[in-house]
Design a protein around this motif. Structure first.
Motif, PDB file in Angstrom:
ATOM      1  N   ARG A 111       0.997  -1.363  -0.119  1.00  0.00           N
ATOM      2  CA  ARG A 111       0.085  -0.136  -0.031  1.00  0.00           C
ATOM      3  C   ARG A 111       0.802   1.413  -0.072  1.00  0.00           C
ATOM      4  O   ARG A 111       0.397   2.299  -0.742  1.00  0.00           O
ATOM      5  CB  ARG A 111      -0.874   0.075   1.281  1.00  0.00           C
ATOM      6  CG  ARG A 111      -2.101  -0.753   1.104  1.00  0.00           C
ATOM      7  CD  ARG A 111      -3.222  -0.130   0.351  1.00  0.00           C
ATOM      8  NE  ARG A 111      -4.395  -0.759   0.220  1.00  0.00           N
ATOM      9  CZ  ARG A 111      -5.361  -0.573  -0.572  1.00  0.00           C
ATOM     10  NH1 ARG A 111      -5.372   0.831  -1.044  1.00  0.00           N
ATOM     11  NH2 ARG A 111      -6.539  -1.091  -0.406  1.00  0.00           N
ATOM     12  N   GLN A 170      -6.167   5.785   3.661  1.00  0.00           N
ATOM     13  CA  GLN A 170      -6.427   4.477   3.266  1.00  0.00           C
ATOM     14  C   GLN A 170      -6.250   3.527   4.638  1.00  0.00           C
ATOM     15  O   GLN A 170      -6.400   2.334   4.243  1.00  0.00           O
ATOM     16  CB  GLN A 170      -5.721   4.081   2.323  1.00  0.00           C
ATOM     17  CG  GLN A 170      -5.948   4.770   0.823  1.00  0.00           C
ATOM     18  CD  GLN A 170      -4.910   4.484  -0.144  1.00  0.00           C
ATOM     19  OE1 GLN A 170      -3.912   3.703   0.134  1.00  0.00           O
ATOM     20  NE2 GLN A 170      -5.378   4.693  -1.332  1.00  0.00           N
ATOM     21  N   TYR A 174      -7.081  -1.222   5.301  1.00  0.00           N
ATOM     22  CA  TYR A 174      -6.053  -2.359   5.377  1.00  0.00           C
ATOM     23  C   TYR A 174      -5.639  -2.802   6.891  1.00  0.00           C
ATOM     24  O   TYR A 174      -5.286  -3.723   7.253  1.00  0.00           O
ATOM     25  CB  TYR A 174      -5.023  -2.234   4.505  1.00  0.00           C
ATOM     26  CG  TYR A 174      -4.063  -1.025   4.704  1.00  0.00           C
ATOM     27  CD1 TYR A 174      -2.955  -0.887   5.901  1.00  0.00           C
ATOM     28  CD2 TYR A 174      -4.481   0.197   3.951  1.00  0.00           C
ATOM     29  CE1 TYR A 174      -2.313   0.021   5.977  1.00  0.00           C
ATOM     30  CE2 TYR A 174      -3.505   1.171   4.017  1.00  0.00           C
ATOM     31  CZ  TYR A 174      -2.670   1.049   5.027  1.00  0.00           C
ATOM     32  OH  TYR A 174      -1.709   2.402   5.180  1.00  0.00           O
ATOM     33  N   GLU A 175      -5.606  -1.807   7.683  1.00  0.00           N
ATOM     34  CA  GLU A 175      -5.038  -1.989   9.023  1.00  0.00           C
ATOM     35  C   GLU A 175      -5.968  -2.983   9.966  1.00  0.00           C
ATOM     36  O   GLU A 175      -5.590  -3.809  10.381  1.00  0.00           O
ATOM     37  CB  GLU A 175      -4.668  -0.836   9.966  1.00  0.00           C
ATOM     38  CG  GLU A 175      -3.502   0.143   9.110  1.00  0.00           C
ATOM     39  CD  GLU A 175      -3.062   1.230   9.965  1.00  0.00           C
ATOM     40  OE1 GLU A 175      -4.064   1.707  10.874  1.00  0.00           O
ATOM     41  OE2 GLU A 175      -2.099   1.766   9.703  1.00  0.00           O
ATOM     42  N   LEU A 177      -5.718  -6.375   8.397  1.00  0.00           N
ATOM     43  CA  LEU A 177      -4.542  -6.989   8.752  1.00  0.00           C
ATOM     44  C   LEU A 177      -4.325  -7.531   9.993  1.00  0.00           C
ATOM     45  O   LEU A 177      -3.846  -8.696  10.544  1.00  0.00           O
ATOM     46  CB  LEU A 177      -3.218  -5.901   8.287  1.00  0.00           C
ATOM     47  CG  LEU A 177      -2.175  -6.475   8.919  1.00  0.00           C
ATOM     48  CD1 LEU A 177      -1.516  -7.785   8.123  1.00  0.00           C
ATOM     49  CD2 LEU A 177      -0.968  -5.367   8.874  1.00  0.00           C
ATOM     50  N   VAL A 184     -11.884  -9.391   4.780  1.00  0.00           N
ATOM     51  CA  VAL A 184     -11.856  -7.872   4.206  1.00  0.00           C
ATOM     52  C   VAL A 184     -13.093  -7.557   3.618  1.00  0.00           C
ATOM     53  O   VAL A 184     -13.601  -6.302   3.715  1.00  0.00           O
ATOM     54  CB  VAL A 184     -10.746  -8.178   2.926  1.00  0.00           C
ATOM     55  CG1 VAL A 184     -10.752  -6.895   1.868  1.00  0.00           C
ATOM     56  CG2 VAL A 184      -9.193  -8.375   3.487  1.00  0.00           C
ATOM     57  N   GLN A 193     -14.862  -4.088   4.843  1.00  0.00           N
ATOM     58  CA  GLN A 193     -15.102  -3.238   3.951  1.00  0.00           C
ATOM     59  C   GLN A 193     -16.707  -2.780   3.778  1.00  0.00           C
ATOM     60  O   GLN A 193     -17.190  -1.742   3.569  1.00  0.00           O
ATOM     61  CB  GLN A 193     -14.659  -3.442   2.527  1.00  0.00           C
ATOM     62  CG  GLN A 193     -13.214  -3.465   2.706  1.00  0.00           C
ATOM     63  CD  GLN A 193     -12.524  -2.989   1.323  1.00  0.00           C
ATOM     64  OE1 GLN A 193     -12.763  -2.164   0.682  1.00  0.00           O
ATOM     65  NE2 GLN A 193     -11.412  -3.861   1.052  1.00  0.00           N
ATOM     66  N   ASN A 214      -9.945  -4.331  -3.650  1.00  0.00           N
ATOM     67  CA  ASN A 214      -9.124  -4.475  -2.424  1.00  0.00           C
ATOM     68  C   ASN A 214      -9.067  -5.602  -1.721  1.00  0.00           C
ATOM     69  O   ASN A 214      -8.124  -6.330  -1.383  1.00  0.00           O
ATOM     70  CB  ASN A 214      -9.890  -3.557  -1.223  1.00  0.00           C
ATOM     71  CG  ASN A 214      -9.706  -2.074  -1.574  1.00  0.00           C
ATOM     72  OD1 ASN A 214      -8.580  -1.858  -1.940  1.00  0.00           O
ATOM     73  ND2 ASN A 214     -10.771  -1.280  -1.217  1.00  0.00           N
ATOM     74  N   ALA A 219      -5.838  -8.083  -1.527  1.00  0.00           N
ATOM     75  CA  ALA A 219      -5.436  -8.640  -0.099  1.00  0.00           C
ATOM     76  C   ALA A 219      -5.227 -10.405  -0.162  1.00  0.00           C
ATOM     77  O   ALA A 219      -4.294 -10.933   0.416  1.00  0.00           O
ATOM     78  CB  ALA A 219      -6.729  -8.575   0.989  1.00  0.00           C
TER      79      ALA A 219
END
Length: 309
Positions: A3, A24, A28-29, A32, A66, A70, A88, A92
């Motif tokens: 990213r 962003q 993703y954090e 993850l 994910v 989202q 996305n 991932a």
């Protein structure tokens, strides 16, 4: 990291890259961190199922996490997340698959089946001349001191037993220590008072699990390259203790003048380092160096108690 690289490439300037990367973070954090937590919880199950099934389970888990996150963010923050949901999710899964492929390649490179050929150099430590010297010493002692000759043969048998054992199993440190002492007892017949060893290992956890033939090769290298070249002999110091959650082993021997690191020494050290990586990955370390005229080998292993595995 991917990213960050994408942000740097697509942003017009550094300030824009920072703002875009920060914005962003919601994408993703959390995914993850939740994925890592889920993997930790599911680790016992993943270890028991076939490898292919484990791959499918992990990739499916990442995809679901994910997508669910989202979708939830889009409900909480409608109109603020412009990136494609499936884009996305695909990113991932792709990154996860690439990481799994790398870890699988690394595992195969360090796997016991492939390490067998490298282990041959280590197992060759029962060198022909060492065996012949030992047998000649036994023959010389049979009449003079039969009990000592019998003890030498028992020590030699212990060494052969350790060499022929499964190199993939872990053994208690106390067993490794006894094996190293058995080796020294054999070499003391050859070197006499020239070989002196100071053992400071009482502070080490006796049941800590270590790779077999870890300590004895280090002591053997110290004898071959620190004692044998010196006419007056030398003192080898072996120290082991627990430091926090790690077992630390130090082997020190004096460095003779004009000494060079020979190929046999390097092969043994590289082999031990490789087997440490096989069993403990990055948690274990082997370091070598010269300190105050001594060659010092330091091994640090995470303490794992239990029976041999």
């Amino acid at each position: 990291m991917l990213r960050l690289l994408m942000t740097i490439v697509t942003a017009p300037d550094l300030a824009g890259a920072y703002a875009q990367f920060t914005a962003q973070g919601l994408l993703y954090e959390p995914a993850l961190l939740i994925s890592l937590l889920a993997l930790y919880v599911l680790a016992p199950l993943i270890r028991r199922i076939p490898y292919a099934a484990g791959l499918v389970l992990i990739l499916a888990m990442v995809l679901v996490i994910v997508l669910v996150l989202q979708l939830g963010l889009r409900m909480l923050l409608p109109g603020q997340l412009s990136e494609s949901l499936w884009r996305n999710a695909l990113l991932a899964v792709t990154v996860s698959g690439a990481l799994l492929a790398y870890l699988n390649w690394r595992h195969l490179r360090l796997s016991p089946s492939l390490a067998e050929s490298r282990l041959m150099a280590l197992q060759a430590r029962i060198r022909p001349h060492f065996l012949f010297n030992t047998l000649n010493s036994v023959l010389g002692l049979i009449r003079e001191d039969p009990k000592r000759a019998e003890a030498m043969l028992e020590n030699l048998a212990d060494l052969f037993r350790a060499v022929m054992a499964d190199s993939r199993a872990l053994v208690p440190f106390s067993q490794e220590l006894e094996l190293a002492k058995a080796y020294v007892a054999i070499e003391e017949i050859r070197f006499g008072p020239r070989l002196r060893v100071n053992w400071s290992c009482d502070a080490a956890p006796a049941d800590a699990l270590v790779p077999p033939l870890m300590l004895q090769p280090l002591v053997e290298n110290a004898v071959l390259y620190g004692v044998a070249p010196l006419e007056a002999g030398a003192l080898i110091r072996v120290e082991a203790y627990q430091d926090d959650l790690n077992l630390v082993v130090l082997v020190r021997n004096p460095i003779p003048e004009d000494a060079q690191i020979r190929e046999g020494n390097r092969i043994a050290l590289d082999n031990i380092r490789e087997r440490l990586a096989l069993h403990f990955d990055v948690e274990a370390r082997l370091k070598v160096g010269a300190v105050n005229g001594e060659f010092v080998v330091s091994v640090r292993i995470p303490v794992k108690h239990g029976r041999a595995t």
